[in-house]
Scaffold this active site. Structure first.
Site, short mmCIF file in Angstrom:
data_model
loop_
_atom_site.label_atom_id
_atom_site.label_comp_id
_atom_site.label_asym_id
_atom_site.label_seq_id
_atom_site.Cartn_x
_atom_site.Cartn_y
_atom_site.Cartn_z
N CYS A 193 2.61 -8.07 17.28
CA CYS A 193 4.02 -7.63 17.38
C CYS A 193 4.97 -8.80 17.24
O CYS A 193 6.16 -8.61 17.02
CB CYS A 193 4.31 -7.00 18.74
SG CYS A 193 3.35 -5.55 19.09
N HIS A 225 -1.72 -2.94 18.59
CA HIS A 225 -2.72 -3.83 17.98
C HIS A 225 -4.08 -3.79 18.69
O HIS A 225 -5.01 -4.45 18.27
CB HIS A 225 -2.17 -5.25 17.86
CG HIS A 225 -0.99 -5.29 16.92
ND1 HIS A 225 0.30 -5.12 17.34
CD2 HIS A 225 -0.95 -5.39 15.57
CE1 HIS A 225 1.11 -5.15 16.29
NE2 HIS A 225 0.38 -5.30 15.20
N HIS A 285 0.83 -1.21 0.00
CA HIS A 285 0.00 0.00 0.00
C HIS A 285 0.86 1.26 0.00
O HIS A 285 2.09 1.18 -0.12
CB HIS A 285 -1.03 -0.03 1.13
CG HIS A 285 -0.46 0.01 2.52
ND1 HIS A 285 0.20 1.09 3.02
CD2 HIS A 285 -0.46 -0.92 3.51
CE1 HIS A 285 0.58 0.84 4.26
NE2 HIS A 285 0.20 -0.38 4.58
N CYS A 297 -2.34 -4.32 23.83
CA CYS A 297 -1.14 -3.93 23.11
C CYS A 297 -1.41 -2.55 22.50
O CYS A 297 -2.44 -2.35 21.86
CB CYS A 297 -0.85 -4.94 21.99
SG CYS A 297 0.29 -4.27 20.77
N LYS A 353 -2.63 -2.37 6.76
CA LYS A 353 -3.29 -3.51 6.15
C LYS A 353 -4.43 -3.99 7.03
O LYS A 353 -5.50 -4.30 6.55
CB LYS A 353 -2.25 -4.63 5.95
CG LYS A 353 -1.24 -4.28 4.88
CD LYS A 353 -0.15 -5.32 4.75
CE LYS A 353 0.99 -5.07 5.72
NZ LYS A 353 2.27 -5.58 5.22
N LYS A 385 -3.81 5.55 11.19
CA LYS A 385 -2.65 5.13 10.41
C LYS A 385 -3.15 4.20 9.31
O LYS A 385 -4.00 3.36 9.54
CB LYS A 385 -1.68 4.36 11.32
CG LYS A 385 -0.48 3.81 10.56
CD LYS A 385 0.35 2.87 11.41
CE LYS A 385 1.36 2.15 10.51
NZ LYS A 385 1.87 0.92 11.07
N CYS A 438 2.10 -10.87 22.23
CA CYS A 438 1.20 -10.26 21.23
C CYS A 438 1.55 -10.85 19.87
O CYS A 438 2.69 -10.72 19.41
CB CYS A 438 1.38 -8.73 21.22
SG CYS A 438 0.49 -7.99 19.82
N HIS A 473 4.04 1.56 2.34
CA HIS A 473 5.24 0.87 1.84
C HIS A 473 5.82 1.63 0.66
O HIS A 473 7.04 1.74 0.51
CB HIS A 473 4.93 -0.54 1.37
CG HIS A 473 4.13 -1.36 2.33
ND1 HIS A 473 2.90 -1.87 2.04
CD2 HIS A 473 4.40 -1.72 3.61
CE1 HIS A 473 2.44 -2.53 3.08
NE2 HIS A 473 3.32 -2.45 4.05
O1 ME8 Z 1 7.29 -4.28 9.98
N1 ME8 Z 1 2.96 5.11 6.74
O2 ME8 Z 1 6.76 -5.12 7.91
P1 ME8 Z 1 5.48 -4.25 7.51
C1 ME8 Z 1 4.26 5.07 6.44
N2 ME8 Z 1 8.34 -7.18 8.29
N3 ME8 Z 1 4.95 3.93 6.25
C2 ME8 Z 1 4.30 2.78 6.38
C3 ME8 Z 1 2.93 2.74 6.71
C4 ME8 Z 1 2.25 3.99 6.88
N4 ME8 Z 1 0.95 4.07 7.14
N5 ME8 Z 1 2.55 1.45 6.77
C5 ME8 Z 1 3.66 0.70 6.48
C6 ME8 Z 1 7.44 -5.09 9.08
N6 ME8 Z 1 4.71 1.50 6.24
C7 ME8 Z 1 8.58 -6.09 9.17
C8 ME8 Z 1 9.87 -5.39 8.86
S1 ME8 Z 1 12.52 -5.29 8.53
C9 ME8 Z 1 13.82 -6.23 8.91
C10 ME8 Z 1 11.11 -6.22 8.97
C11 ME8 Z 1 6.06 1.05 5.85
O3 ME8 Z 1 4.94 -4.89 6.28
C12 ME8 Z 1 7.12 1.61 6.78
O4 ME8 Z 1 8.37 1.52 6.15
O5 ME8 Z 1 4.59 -4.07 8.66
C13 ME8 Z 1 7.05 0.61 7.92
O6 ME8 Z 1 8.18 0.66 8.76
C14 ME8 Z 1 6.95 -0.68 7.15
O7 ME8 Z 1 6.13 -0.35 6.01
C15 ME8 Z 1 6.33 -1.82 7.94
O8 ME8 Z 1 6.12 -2.87 7.06
#
Ligand code: ME8
Length: 517
Positions: A129, A146, A18, A143, A299, A296, A126, A21
């Site tokens: 997390c 969440h 989305h 949490c 997903k 925020k 959790c 990301h």
């Molecule tokens: O945390 N606004 O993956 P994730 C801005 N797999 N950036 C956002 C966002 C938002 N609303 N939503 C997501 C994980 N992001 C782990 C990471 S790394 C070794 C493991 C972006 O799919 C932002 O970069 O939940 C956030 O830190 C990341 O997606 C979280 O992705």
């Protein structure tokens, strides 16, 4: 050779990519293109995080084997980033055997060094997390991220002696004030470290509870905690391209992410690196959240904007422009369709698009597209050149400081100046008198130079548009970001430029089907 290594988080594959990301990808891509323009060798790693409770649960909900589920979902990320044109040197999947092998090698190394021990643990877990929470972290029993209560769990697990490394981590962040940016996140981390509330890290999950993970090399009854696995992707992504690539790029590592995953990156990861006797990353670059209304974008909340829908509807550069112009790096920003359309129309369609189209159409109309000599400069000409000379200094400076919104603001100040110069010098009026044509030619030559400098400075922000402008001008982009304007040197007299095209169509939200929420 100067080098720059930039990573994004490897994303969970529990839903499609989305806008959140996409923002992180745009930032990593912009930085990589910027350093490339400066002649720095760059490497970009992104990927997908495919193990752990969250993925096992969603695969089960789809009635799918987790590996098959991952094989279906991971390409959605890979393809989305490819379609958006982001530079990616290595896409890491954590189910890649090369990654799994490195995680096992690292686990064994830490174990052999005596930094992993076995112990019984009772705690509040959790699944969102994927970690145990302390009582202190809960908000009303839930949490904080969440919004649901963690489960009480009691089991025997392996623990990483993280506490042994925390003083060194603290020293590192104290000695390197820029290692976490923006500074208030560094303060947050230092406060966390000073609180004494951080314990050792549970790094295993018994297969009886979760078997979707990398097996511990020293105990086959357990799999590795997903964060211990995922963070290593920043190293495995380089090692997949050989140890030389790792040695060349690792010392320059810049990890870009949102604030949600600051703790694993600022506490777990440096402790792991120290335990592995590896040098620490260079910097953590922490951005805020894209929100929709008050919430925020996430997903699990289902209020997401899909990057490919946006790209298809408005073009990738319009999306890049909005994301980089609207969010001050480090702070939250809000997405809404009206603001998106207003920004795109004012700055892109009217500001830049209109300038390019006026200049190129006058060049066609008055000179059949052929560039004319520069005439002796007037005060207005000098002011115009001054405005772009300032942009040439400011735009790279703000980019370097991650103030992308300020960089674009600085460039648009010069573009506004150019649009005003067109009105003030009025070449369309002068052109009515034949003897004024040399002046008209000089004015237009300077305006073509404005477009040249603009395309040069847009190379890392709006790469597609930058290329389009260079091809309209009929010249190639400079190999390196120049330090001076070089106006008068880019177009031989008589060189033909192209007739205008619409760079940015105006967005009419009444007519457009608005992006899907
Ligand atoms: O945390 N606004 O993956 P994730 C801005 N797999 N950036 C956002 C966002 C938002 N609303 N939503 C997501 C994980 N992001 C782990 C990471 S790394 C070794 C493991 C972006 O799919 C932002 O970069 O939940 C956030 O830190 C990341 O997606 C979280 O992705």
């Amino acid at each position: 050779m100067e080098r720059f290594y930039v990573t994004t988080p490897i994303y969970y594959i529990n839903a499609e990519p989305h806008l959140g990301h996409t923002y992180t990808m745009v930032v990593a891509d912009t930085l990589a293109r910027f350093y490339r323009a400066k002649g720095v060798e760059t490497f970009v790693v992104t990927g997908t995080d495919e193990h752990g409770d969250k993925i096992a649960a969603i695969a089960a909900a789809h009635g799918e084997n987790p590996k098959l589920y991952a094989d279906r979902m991971s390409p959605l990320f890979q393809q989305a980033w490819q379609e958006c044109g982001f530079l990616v040197d290595q896409f890491v999947r954590t189910t890649d055997p090369r990654h799994e092998q490195l995680v096992q090698e690292f686990l064994q190394r830490v174990y052999d060094n005596g930094d992993i021990y076995f112990s019984r643990y009772a705690g509040l877990y959790c699944t969102g997390c994927e970690r145990f929470l302390t009582e202190k972290e809960l908000v009303g029993g839930n949490c904080p991220d969440h919004k649901r209560p963690p489960e009480p769990i009691e089991e025997e697990n392996y623990f990483f002696r993280m506490t042994r490394y925390l003083p060194a981590v603290q020293q590192y962040f104290e000695a390197h004030p820029d290692a976490i940016y923006p500074e208030h996140y560094r303060n947050e981390v230092l406060a966390m470290l000073a609180s004494g509330g951080i314990g050792d890290l549970c790094i295993s999950r018994p297969k009886t509870r979760l078997d979707w993970g990398i097996e511990l090399p020293f105990d086959r009854r357990y799999v590795c905690y997903v964060w211990f696995d995922a963070l290593i992707s920043y190293v495995s992504g380089l090692k997949m391209r050989g140890d030389d690539t790792f040695h060349a790029f690792w010392p320059t590592a810049h990890h870009v992410m949102a604030k949600d995953i600051l703790k694993p990156h600022a506490i777990f990861w440096p402790s792991m690196l120290l335990a592995l006797r590896l040098p620490l990353f260079r910097r953590l670059l922490i951005h805020g959240y894209w929100v929709r209304g008050e919430a925020k974008m996430s997903k699990s909340l289902g209020n997401v904007i899909r990057p490919l829908d946006m790209k298809q509807q408005f073009g990738i550069d319009t999306l890049r422009y909005f994301l980089l112009r609207e969010m001050a790096f480090g702070q939250d920003a809000s997405f809404n369709e009206d603001a998106f359309a207003a920004r795109a129309n004012a700055d892109l369609a009217n500001g830049l698009g209109n300038l390019a189209s006026r200049v190129l159409s006058m060049q066609q109309r008055y000179f059949d597209g052929q560039v004319q000599p520069l005439d002796p400069p007037t005060a207005a000409d000098d002011d115009l050149q001054g405005a772009f000379a300032q942009a040439l200094v400011e735009v790279p400076e703000w980019t370097e400081q991650l103030a992308f919104h300020r960089a674009l603001e600085a460039l648009w100040r010069a573009l506004d100046h150019a649009n005003k110069y067109v009105v003030d010098t009025a070449p369309f009026t002068l052109a009515r008198e034949r003897q004024q044509l040399p002046r008209v030619g000089g004015i237009l030559h300077r305006l073509l130079e404005c477009l040249y400098t603009t395309a040069t400075l847009l190379a890392w922000f709006l790469p597609e548009t930058s290329q389009k402008i260079f091809s309209l001008l009929g010249v190639t982009a400079p190999v390196r970001l120049p330090t001076s304007l070089g106006w008068g040197e880019h177009f031989p007299i008589g060189h033909r430029v192209q007739p205008p095209i619409t760079l940015f169509p105006r967005i009419d939200l009444q007519k457009e089907a608005t992006p899907r929420a």
